[in-house]
Design an enzyme around this catalytic site. Sequence first.
Site, mmCIF file in Angstrom:
data_model
loop_
_atom_site.group_PDB
_atom_site.id
_atom_site.type_symbol
_atom_site.label_atom_id
_atom_site.label_comp_id
_atom_site.label_asym_id
_atom_site.label_seq_id
_atom_site.Cartn_x
_atom_site.Cartn_y
_atom_site.Cartn_z
ATOM 1 N N LEU A 1 -8.078 -1.269 -2.607
ATOM 2 C CA LEU A 1 -7.494 -0.011 -3.056
ATOM 3 C C LEU A 1 -8.518 0.882 -3.748
ATOM 4 C CD1 LEU A 1 -4.854 -1.648 -2.510
ATOM 5 C CD2 LEU A 1 -3.846 -0.401 -4.413
ATOM 6 N N THR B 1 -3.194 -6.525 -6.760
ATOM 7 C CA THR B 1 -3.068 -5.498 -5.736
ATOM 8 C C THR B 1 -3.313 -6.088 -4.364
ATOM 9 O OG1 THR B 1 -5.387 -4.791 -5.543
ATOM 10 C CG2 THR B 1 -4.114 -3.889 -7.387
ATOM 11 N N ASP B 2 -2.810 -5.407 -3.354
ATOM 12 C CA ASP B 2 -3.228 -5.727 -1.995
ATOM 13 C C ASP B 2 -4.691 -5.322 -1.852
ATOM 14 O OD1 ASP B 2 -3.055 -6.556 0.683
ATOM 15 O OD2 ASP B 2 -1.005 -5.807 0.839
ATOM 16 N N TRP B 3 -5.277 -5.651 -0.728
ATOM 17 C CA TRP B 3 -6.731 -5.596 -0.609
ATOM 18 C C TRP B 3 -7.272 -4.169 -0.478
ATOM 19 C CZ3 TRP B 3 -5.723 -9.739 -2.446
ATOM 20 C CH2 TRP B 3 -6.454 -10.923 -2.348
ATOM 21 N N TYR C 1 0.801 -1.218 0.000
ATOM 22 C CA TYR C 1 0.000 0.000 0.000
ATOM 23 C C TYR C 1 0.837 1.273 0.000
ATOM 24 C CZ TYR C 1 -3.627 -3.221 1.793
ATOM 25 O OH TYR C 1 -4.505 -4.247 1.971
#
Length: 623
Positions: free
Chosen positions: A330, A326-328, A285
Site C-alpha cells: 500500500l 494491511t494487504d500487500w 484494498y
Amino acid sequence: MQPTLSTAPDGTRFRDLNGNGVMDPYENPRLTPEQRTADLLSRLSLEEKAGLMFQTVIELGDDGALLETPGAISKSPTSTVIRDKRMNHFNVHHIPTARAGARWNNNLQRLAEQTPHGIPVTISTDPRHAFVENTGVAFSAGPFSQWPEPLGLAALDDLEAIRSFADIARQEYCAVGIRAALHPQIDLPTEPRWARQAQTFGYDADRVSQIVAAYLDGFQGSSLGPHSVACTTKHFPGAGPQRDGEDSHFPYGREQDYPGGMFDYHLAPFREAIRRGTAGMMPYYGMPVGVERNGRPLDEVGFAYNRQIVTDMLREELGYDGVVVTDWELVNDNHVGDQVLPARAWGVEHLDAPGRMRMLLDAGIDQFGGEECVDLLLDLVRSGAVREERLDSSVRRLLLVKFRLGLFDDPYVDEDLAEQIVGNAEFRAAGTRAQAESVTVLSDRDRRLPLFAETDTRIYAEGIGDTALAAYGRRVEHPEEADVAVVRIGAPFEPRDDLFLEKWFHQGSLEFPPGLAVRLGRIAEHAPLVIVVNLDRPAVLTPLLPIASALVAEYGSSDDAVLAALAGRIPPRGLLPVQIPRSMEAVRASATDVPDGTADPLFPRGFGLRSSPVASEPVGTPQ
C-alpha cells in the site's frame, strides 16, 4: 530440533535470547504472555519496534538454505531483512518439500537468535492446500495434502468436515514451522464476476459465520497456544461488492459499492471471527464509493487508510484488539521484472510514501504488509511526525501473538517429523474424499450417473489424464467410438496481462465463447456427454445444459476425485454455495452487494443432485 536452554537459579529452563546469562522476565516461560510482552516492549530499541511492524515475502534457497540474494518476488537477501532491518514476520511462497520447509524455518530461527533480543521469526502463508496457483492469492498444495478450494469446502455444507480440514492443515503448517495463516477469506462474493471467489465460502452470511467458527477452531483452537496457527481473517469489512466484479489489486478495480444497502450484511462473518478470537484482521484494498453508514458517509479511501473503518468500526464499535495487517504494498509500487503494479493507495494516490504511511498509522493499522521500508518509518519517528508511543501499541499486539504461540520458548521443528506429517497418506485420502464429495451434480438428464458400470467402458475424454482414466475403462480417440464422453473445462474469463499479477486473476465476462457449445454439441451427437466445469467463480452454463447428458461442477478436484464421484465410488454431495446466473444480462442488472441477486437464475444457491448408486435425489429445484 531442540533449542539451546539455560537454567535459572530456581531450576527453570529457558532460552537466554539476549545472551546476558540471566533469565529476564520476557525469557521466563512461567510468566504470562502479557507479562512477558510488557517486559520485552520496555527493552526494545526503536529499530526493533519498527522491524516488527513489517511483513514481507522472503524465499527459500536450495534445499531449505537461506536465500542471500533477491528472489523472484522477495526484494532483499534474508540476512538483510532479519539482521539489518530487524524484521521477523515473513510470508513464504514456494515450498518444494516438507524437509526443505522445515530446514528453512530452522535456519531462519538460528539467524534470528543473532538479533539483540533474539525475537523469533513468525512465518505466514496464503492458502496452500488446494489447486489455485496465484502468487497474489494462493498456492497449489505441492507436498501438502490437497483439498478442494474453500468454495468447495462450503459446497460440502458440513461444519465438521471444515473443522477437520483446518486441523489437518494446522498440523502440516506447524510441522514445517508455519505459525500464521493469511486466511480464512470470509468475503461474501455477491458480485458474480469477482475474481477471488474460489477462496471464499460463498455468500450466505449466517452459514459463513458458522464456517469461520469451525475454521478458526481447527487452526487456532479455543485460544492461541504452542500448537496453534494464528489466523488473519480477511478482508475487513468484506471485499465481495467490487464494482463490476473488478478486483482491487488493480487500479480499474479500486471501487467498492453497496447499491442494495447491504454493508452490515457483509460484516456479519467478521463479527463471528472477532467473537472466536481471530489473531489478525486484514482490510482489503478497495475504497467505498457513495456509501453511508449510521447516517454518515464513509471516506472514499482504501479500507486500510480509512480511520472510520479500522479505528471507529473495527476497534471501537466491534471491540477488536488483535493485530491489523494491511494487504500487500500500500506504500510503494511493486516492480517485478519488466512489470509494475502501482501501490494500492486508492483514493490517496496523490500522497507520497511518507504521507501514505502516516495515514495508515493514523487509521490504526499495526503492520505494513508486503513492505520492508523500515527506514521510512524510522525517519517519521525521528522527525517527530509519528510518536514512538504509536509504535508501542502495535508492537504490543504483535509480540503478544508470538508469546502466545510459544515461539520464544521453541520455534524449531523436526525435519524428519515434518516429512512424516506433511502430505501423509491419511491426510491425502481425506483431501481426495473431500474433493470428490464436494462435486455438485447440476443435471443428470438421461440418468447416466453413476458412470462406468462396465469395466470395459469406452471413454472419450478431454482434460483428464490417462492414469486416472485407466481405472474406469479405456480411452478412445474419437467420440464416435465411445460409450460415454467426459469433458473437463474451466469457467470462462477474459485473459489480461498488462500489470503484474493480472494474468493469474480470472476476471470479466462469465460467458463461454460461442464456439465451445457448438464443438461440445458435436461430441454429444455421438456419445452421451458429461461436462465437468471447474467453478472458480460462477459461469453462465445456459448453453451447456441442453447438450449435456449430465452437467457437473467442481471447485478444485483432481482427475481421480472427479472420476470417483462420477462413478459413485465416492458419492458426490456438493450443494452450490453460490447462484448460477442464467445470463450476463442478469449479472449486469444485479446489485453488487445483494446475495442471490441475479434474476431468474439457472440454478439457485443450495441446489445439487445428491447421488447414490441407485438414483439421484434433488436438493432444491432448478429455475
